[in-house]
Design a protein around this motif. Structure first.
Motif, short mmCIF file in Angstrom:
data_model
loop_
_atom_site.label_atom_id
_atom_site.label_comp_id
_atom_site.label_asym_id
_atom_site.label_seq_id
_atom_site.Cartn_x
_atom_site.Cartn_y
_atom_site.Cartn_z
N MET A 65 0.77 -1.18 0.05
CA MET A 65 -0.23 0.15 -0.09
C MET A 65 1.05 1.17 0.15
SD MET A 65 -2.97 1.58 -0.26
CE MET A 65 -4.01 -0.03 0.04
N THR A 66 0.61 1.91 -0.95
CA THR A 66 1.61 3.18 -1.03
C THR A 66 0.79 4.70 -1.30
OG1 THR A 66 1.29 3.23 -3.58
CG2 THR A 66 3.31 1.95 -2.62
N ASP A 68 0.07 6.61 -3.22
CA ASP A 68 -0.60 6.71 -4.76
C ASP A 68 -1.59 5.62 -4.84
OD1 ASP A 68 1.03 8.72 -5.51
OD2 ASP A 68 2.32 7.39 -6.84
N LEU A 69 -1.42 4.57 -4.41
CA LEU A 69 -2.47 3.49 -4.35
C LEU A 69 -3.63 3.98 -3.45
CD1 LEU A 69 -3.53 0.89 -5.59
CD2 LEU A 69 -2.65 -0.33 -3.90
N LYS A 72 -5.68 6.53 -5.12
CA LYS A 72 -6.40 5.96 -6.47
C LYS A 72 -7.60 5.28 -5.95
CE LYS A 72 -2.59 5.55 -9.60
NZ LYS A 72 -1.67 4.69 -10.27
N ILE A 129 -4.57 -3.79 -9.87
CA ILE A 129 -3.90 -3.36 -8.51
C ILE A 129 -2.54 -4.20 -8.27
CG2 ILE A 129 -4.19 -3.78 -5.89
CD1 ILE A 129 -7.11 -3.00 -6.42
N GLU A 132 0.27 -2.73 -10.32
CA GLU A 132 0.82 -1.43 -9.65
C GLU A 132 1.53 -1.64 -8.21
OE1 GLU A 132 -0.78 2.56 -7.79
OE2 GLU A 132 -1.75 1.95 -9.75
N ALA A 133 0.83 -2.71 -7.56
CA ALA A 133 1.48 -2.71 -6.14
C ALA A 133 1.86 -4.08 -5.70
CB ALA A 133 0.33 -2.07 -5.48
#
Length: 162
Positions: A65-66, A68-69, A72, A129, A132-133
């Protein structure tokens, strides 16, 4: 168990039993596989003679979990017509869930529509997801778990990898 919970569980069983992907895990807990998504359905006593039905799909586990995420997912939550993305620290899991009022208020078409929409959203966003993560879909985790169990069983019977 109150009457609203009993009524909700009965209607859920009736509606979900039409699907070959349905499984009743416990008296108040159901699972339906839709595409690569697994939708968990829990019927919960909400005090008095009320119940709520919680539909939750785990989109990906082991997600980093960033900020940015998180932003979003919050922006997506603002655009969703119902339901919301969430994050469970234990297992680093991104979820999507929606809650219905149970008992006399619960309608068959509401169950079917909610199940379909939660599964479609989960199926649409799980790969995005993960891309990206990181992490794995529930289907990947279950397949990996089944493969490990099979390997353990074969090793127990004397079969070993060469």
């Amino acid at each position: 168990m109150n009457d609203a919970v009993r009524l909700s569980c009965s209607l859920l069983s009736q509606v979900l039993s039409r699907s070959p992907a349905f499984q009743r895990i416990d008296e108040n807990f159901f699972v339906v596989r839709q595409g690569s998504a697994y939708v968990y359905i829990m019927v919960v006593d909400w005090g008095g003679d009320r119940a709520i039905i919680r539909f939750v799909a785990q989109l990906a586990r082991g997600v980093e979990m960033t900020p940015d995420l998180a932003m979003k997912l919050l922006r997506l939550n603002a655009r969703m017509r119902f339901g919301a993305f969430g994050f469970v620290r234990d297992g680093s899991c991104v979820t999507f869930g929606h809650t219905l009022l149970g008992g006399d208020a619960l309608a068959e078409d509401e169950i079917v529509t909610t199940l379909r929409d939660v599964a479609l959203i989960a199926d649409e966003y799980d790969d995005q997801i993960i891309e990206e993560a990181g992490g794995q879909t529930m289907q990947q985790l279950l397949e990996e778990s089944a493969l490990k169990a099979l390997q353990g069983e074969l090793e127990h019977k004397g079969w070993r990898e060469a």
